[in-house]
Scaffold this motif. Sequence first.
Motif: not given
Length: 460
Positions: A129-134, A406-418
Amino acid sequence: MELLIAELSRYIIIILFAIYTFYCFRAFARRTKEGTDGVFRAQRTLTVLIHLICSALLIMIKQDIKYLALFGLELAFYLVFVKIYQIFYKGLSKLVFNNMMMCMMIGFIMLGRLEYAYAIRQLVMAAIAMGVCLLVPLFIERFTIWEKLGWQYALVGILMLLLVFVVGVERYGARNWISIGGFAMQPSEFVKIIYVFFMAALLSKTTKFKHVVAITAVAAVHVIILVLERDLGGALIYFVTYLVVLYVATMKIGYLAAGLGAGTVASIIAYRLFYHVRTRVTAWRDPWGNIDDKGYQICQSLFAIGTGGLFGMGLGQGLPENVPVVESDFIFAAISEELGVIFAICLILVYISSYIMFVNIAMKMKKRFYKLTAFGLSVVFIFQVFLCIGGVTKFIPSTGVTLPLISYGGSSIMTTIVIFSIIQGMYVLNGREEEKLEKEEGSGRRNHRRSSGKKRAEKR
């Protein structure tokens, strides 16, 4: 010896995190660039120190070399993206970025403490997610089409939400997951962003009554689909976000009152129609009377928080595994048990400081579309925090949403980073426009002084 080290470390961790939290609000009071830069450098140092201490504890407790490798990967993730983001996001909000990274590092630590595989998967998803959000600043600056679309966002969002009725699977009582080839995702997490774009794009054009009615009807379709999926938390987030964005766009209290009234009626209907809603309300009202059934999860959460007390049991010294779904929906209970209520309160304050900065950024946006988008995304973020922590602490019925970053979950952390990256991108773009405007005004003043000087010379 291990117990002594764990005992001492918990106080050190709390002190360091309290100082970090103090700096979150101290940054608002600083007026000079040198002062704020010093605060942000201190925050980064504190982040690394907290992560170092926690990782050392996990390595000592687990006594497994793979945790040393995990520590190295997490530290590399932090250092690499701190450097890269300052290159791609020139002029970024360092407070927002520091808070995002701090929350992710806390998540890595807690997930690693619960299960090594959780931390690795979370780290991989965060890195992707961090890489894409560059590329986010590039998309925001180069493409003006985002604000021209409107109903297209709604169409895409509704289709993605409806997809779960075709290929969806049920988890934890809600049919809001898609699983394809071992890869699982929640479409509603990603649609949240499209949903905000839909509202911002249309409400930035006009707020005439007929237009508002049409937008409200389409927004209601999103919420109804989520209710049918039994995604109570997602439905609440969508509903509240729409109300706030509509109020900000129109500044009409009547719309807000009507929305709250409609929401109240809808909640009563949902309670009477859906068994899972009644189950969660029953567990919230009297968890102790249903401790062997409906109230088991919330009771275990409250036991964990109470056991931890102010200073916690120490990392690795508690029993967070007793709380069902502790790695995602109830991770705040694990944090409170092992790191303490003081640490947990500081974490809430870090979230609040991020939200304050989001709103500050939104208010500075000159384009109406960007302003409403930033407001909408900030509400999505902070209301999700409220729902998660409120459910874990029995302040409100549990809604099954995750703790952002913080919570485990790919969808959650990727969305929040975006979400964080979009707001950062808008902040950077706004800063560049202000800098360009200042240069043009400065150049105009210089030219005016030169022409005035020439005229005076000619008169002489």
